[in-house]
Design a protein around this motif. Sequence first.
Motif, PDB file in Angstrom:
ATOM      1  N   LEU A   6      31.886  43.744 -46.911  1.00  0.00           N
ATOM      2  CA  LEU A   6      31.210  42.458 -46.735  1.00  0.00           C
ATOM      3  C   LEU A   6      31.492  41.869 -45.356  1.00  0.00           C
ATOM      4  O   LEU A   6      30.582  41.340 -44.688  1.00  0.00           O
ATOM      5  N   CYS A   7      32.731  41.967 -44.911  1.00  0.00           N
ATOM      6  CA  CYS A   7      33.109  41.383 -43.622  1.00  0.00           C
ATOM      7  C   CYS A   7      32.459  42.144 -42.467  1.00  0.00           C
ATOM      8  O   CYS A   7      31.954  41.533 -41.522  1.00  0.00           O
ATOM      9  N   VAL A   8      32.464  43.461 -42.535  1.00  0.00           N
ATOM     10  CA  VAL A   8      31.859  44.270 -41.467  1.00  0.00           C
ATOM     11  C   VAL A   8      30.356  44.012 -41.395  1.00  0.00           C
ATOM     12  O   VAL A   8      29.794  43.811 -40.318  1.00  0.00           O
ATOM     13  N   THR A   9      29.702  44.006 -42.549  1.00  0.00           N
ATOM     14  CA  THR A   9      28.257  43.770 -42.563  1.00  0.00           C
ATOM     15  C   THR A   9      27.917  42.381 -42.038  1.00  0.00           C
ATOM     16  O   THR A   9      26.999  42.225 -41.219  1.00  0.00           O
ATOM     17  N   GLY A  10      28.648  41.369 -42.490  1.00  0.00           N
ATOM     18  CA  GLY A  10      28.389  40.016 -42.012  1.00  0.00           C
ATOM     19  C   GLY A  10      28.650  39.857 -40.532  1.00  0.00           C
ATOM     20  O   GLY A  10      27.917  39.143 -39.832  1.00  0.00           O
ATOM     21  N   SER A  11      29.670  40.518 -40.006  1.00  0.00           N
ATOM     22  CA  SER A  11      29.990  40.401 -38.583  1.00  0.00           C
ATOM     23  C   SER A  11      28.949  41.097 -37.722  1.00  0.00           C
ATOM     24  O   SER A  11      28.588  40.608 -36.647  1.00  0.00           O
ATOM     25  N   LEU A  12      28.484  42.250 -38.174  1.00  0.00           N
ATOM     26  CA  LEU A  12      27.449  42.944 -37.404  1.00  0.00           C
ATOM     27  C   LEU A  12      26.146  42.156 -37.361  1.00  0.00           C
ATOM     28  O   LEU A  12      25.354  42.313 -36.425  1.00  0.00           O
ATOM     29  N   LEU A  13      25.916  41.319 -38.377  1.00  0.00           N
ATOM     30  CA  LEU A  13      24.695  40.507 -38.428  1.00  0.00           C
ATOM     31  C   LEU A  13      24.944  39.069 -37.972  1.00  0.00           C
ATOM     32  O   LEU A  13      24.167  38.174 -38.295  1.00  0.00           O
ATOM     33  N   ALA A  14      26.005  38.844 -37.216  1.00  0.00           N
ATOM     34  CA  ALA A  14      26.359  37.494 -36.775  1.00  0.00           C
ATOM     35  C   ALA A  14      25.254  36.891 -35.921  1.00  0.00           C
ATOM     36  O   ALA A  14      24.753  37.528 -34.987  1.00  0.00           O
ATOM     37  N   PHE A  15      24.893  35.652 -36.248  1.00  0.00           N
ATOM     38  CA  PHE A  15      23.862  34.960 -35.475  1.00  0.00           C
ATOM     39  C   PHE A  15      24.129  33.460 -35.394  1.00  0.00           C
ATOM     40  O   PHE A  15      24.226  32.903 -34.300  1.00  0.00           O
ATOM     41  N   ASP A  16      24.268  32.798 -36.542  1.00  0.00           N
ATOM     42  CA  ASP A  16      24.341  31.334 -36.579  1.00  0.00           C
ATOM     43  C   ASP A  16      25.442  30.780 -35.698  1.00  0.00           C
ATOM     44  O   ASP A  16      25.210  29.856 -34.895  1.00  0.00           O
ATOM     45  N   GLN A  17      26.654  31.328 -35.858  1.00  0.00           N
ATOM     46  CA  GLN A  17      27.787  30.757 -35.151  1.00  0.00           C
ATOM     47  C   GLN A  17      27.653  30.871 -33.638  1.00  0.00           C
ATOM     48  O   GLN A  17      27.957  29.925 -32.894  1.00  0.00           O
ATOM     49  N   PHE A  18      27.161  32.015 -33.158  1.00  0.00           N
ATOM     50  CA  PHE A  18      27.019  32.182 -31.715  1.00  0.00           C
ATOM     51  C   PHE A  18      25.812  31.417 -31.179  1.00  0.00           C
ATOM     52  O   PHE A  18      25.856  30.899 -30.064  1.00  0.00           O
ATOM     53  N   TYR A  19      24.754  31.335 -31.970  1.00  0.00           N
ATOM     54  CA  TYR A  19      23.573  30.588 -31.513  1.00  0.00           C
ATOM     55  C   TYR A  19      23.907  29.109 -31.372  1.00  0.00           C
ATOM     56  O   TYR A  19      23.443  28.453 -30.432  1.00  0.00           O
ATOM     57  N   ILE A  20      24.721  28.572 -32.273  1.00  0.00           N
ATOM     58  CA  ILE A  20      25.059  27.150 -32.219  1.00  0.00           C
ATOM     59  C   ILE A  20      26.159  26.874 -31.203  1.00  0.00           C
ATOM     60  O   ILE A  20      26.090  25.922 -30.432  1.00  0.00           O
ATOM     61  N   LEU A  21      27.185  27.717 -31.173  1.00  0.00           N
ATOM     62  CA  LEU A  21      28.328  27.441 -30.322  1.00  0.00           C
ATOM     63  C   LEU A  21      28.096  27.817 -28.861  1.00  0.00           C
ATOM     64  O   LEU A  21      28.451  27.059 -27.952  1.00  0.00           O
ATOM     65  N   THR A  22      27.530  28.987 -28.609  1.00  0.00           N
ATOM     66  CA  THR A  22      27.496  29.502 -27.232  1.00  0.00           C
ATOM     67  C   THR A  22      26.107  29.812 -26.712  1.00  0.00           C
ATOM     68  O   THR A  22      25.944  30.008 -25.506  1.00  0.00           O
ATOM     69  N   LYS A  23      25.106  29.921 -27.593  1.00  0.00           N
ATOM     70  CA  LYS A  23      23.759  30.353 -27.189  1.00  0.00           C
ATOM     71  C   LYS A  23      23.787  31.717 -26.485  1.00  0.00           C
ATOM     72  O   LYS A  23      22.927  32.034 -25.672  1.00  0.00           O
ATOM     73  N   GLY A  24      24.813  32.518 -26.790  1.00  0.00           N
ATOM     74  CA  GLY A  24      24.955  33.821 -26.151  1.00  0.00           C
ATOM     75  C   GLY A  24      25.714  33.788 -24.847  1.00  0.00           C
ATOM     76  O   GLY A  24      25.989  34.838 -24.263  1.00  0.00           O
ATOM     77  N   GLY A  25      26.085  32.626 -24.373  1.00  0.00           N
ATOM     78  CA  GLY A  25      26.797  32.497 -23.104  1.00  0.00           C
ATOM     79  C   GLY A  25      28.299  32.529 -23.290  1.00  0.00           C
ATOM     80  O   GLY A  25      28.803  32.694 -24.404  1.00  0.00           O
ATOM     81  N   PRO A  26      29.027  32.358 -22.192  1.00  0.00           N
ATOM     82  CA  PRO A  26      28.492  32.198 -20.827  1.00  0.00           C
ATOM     83  C   PRO A  26      28.049  33.525 -20.228  1.00  0.00           C
ATOM     84  O   PRO A  26      28.691  34.544 -20.423  1.00  0.00           O
ATOM     85  N   ASP A  27      26.907  33.465 -19.540  1.00  0.00           N
ATOM     86  CA  ASP A  27      26.336  34.627 -18.851  1.00  0.00           C
ATOM     87  C   ASP A  27      26.115  35.796 -19.806  1.00  0.00           C
ATOM     88  O   ASP A  27      26.444  36.951 -19.500  1.00  0.00           O
ATOM     89  N   ASN A  28      25.563  35.495 -21.004  1.00  0.00           N
ATOM     90  CA  ASN A  28      25.224  36.509 -22.009  1.00  0.00           C
ATOM     91  C   ASN A  28      26.429  37.323 -22.479  1.00  0.00           C
ATOM     92  O   ASN A  28      26.271  38.422 -23.010  1.00  0.00           O
ATOM     93  N   SER A  29      27.631  36.782 -22.318  1.00  0.00           N
ATOM     94  CA  SER A  29      28.831  37.538 -22.694  1.00  0.00           C
ATOM     95  C   SER A  29      29.083  37.526 -24.196  1.00  0.00           C
ATOM     96  O   SER A  29      29.841  38.366 -24.696  1.00  0.00           O
ATOM     97  N   THR A  30      28.499  36.594 -24.923  1.00  0.00           N
ATOM     98  CA  THR A  30      28.661  36.541 -26.375  1.00  0.00           C
ATOM     99  C   THR A  30      27.324  36.766 -27.083  1.00  0.00           C
ATOM    100  O   THR A  30      27.085  36.236 -28.160  1.00  0.00           O
TER     101      THR A  30
END
Length: 319
Positions: A247-271
């Motif tokens: 469950l943890c591996v599958t959820g982590s590979l499909l991570a979206f919400d937390q990074f979209y809200i916190l970092t928007k993929g930044g800084p410089d697309n690093s996340t």
Amino acid sequence: MSVQSPTMHSASSPPPGAVSPSTRRRRGLSRRRRLAGWAYAAPTLAFVVVFFVLPLLLVTQMSVSDWGLFSGNQGINAPHNFTTAVDQRLFWPAVRFTIEYTVVTTLILIGCALGLALLVQESTRWTGLLRTAILVPSALGLASASLLFYALYSPDSGPFGQVMQDLGITNGPVSFLGTPGHALWSTVVLIVWRYAGFYMLLLLVALQGISADVYEAAEIDGAGRWQRFRLITLPLIRPSLALCTILCVTGSLLAFDQFYILTKGGPDNSTLTVVQLIYNAAFQGRNDLGLAAALSIIVLAALLVLNIGQFRWLRGKEN
């Protein structure tokens, strides 16, 4: 005196080929049971078909088609979408970051959940209160938790930075999301806070299913606490650990919400994660549903291979 013909049958015996009433009743009962079974399964079957099978077929069609967000289907272009997806500048960096995030999150989250489950294993008044406190974050949605931590991480108004300054850990405002390393670990802290209680509950159920007689016998034989944990506890909770890991591996590979809200993929697309890459391809910049579908098929194939490998490895461990 009349002689009965050998071809004549008594009134009590059924004619050849006829079905007895008891057989008809059994067949009718069996038919009704089958119909009842299909009736019970029909809602689930309809749900799977409508929300999984049909979307999967549509995504598969999109992945081999020139399918724009606004232009629609412009015809088959296979395998252009797949080659374009792999040749993107951000594809391999996103894959590397997603794998890194998955490994770090899985190790820390499962370790924390197991430690908490061992801590609250005994049922007392205080451990009951502690269990409730640990489980409370699990009731909060991931998007809501991400927004909460976004405010807490704010260098201007968030309390975390001020507390670190008051404790003398830092001399100035802390940029929790301003560097690649800080952004990664800040997100991991959020995920551990949000999901540790859920995985703790799964492992706690497994721990409470172990008979106390097993530990008593091992203690009589001279086994220490570490030996009992390593030779008894871990093997007996392996199925639950396997479930938590998958469950943890599958959820982590499909991570979206937390990074979209916190970092928007930044800084410089690093996340930037792979799922964010899919979102960007579909709705930002390219507006290319065909490319996004091809990326989705690649992710689905990777997940299938990974989960099959995990199941086989765990089955081999159990045998």
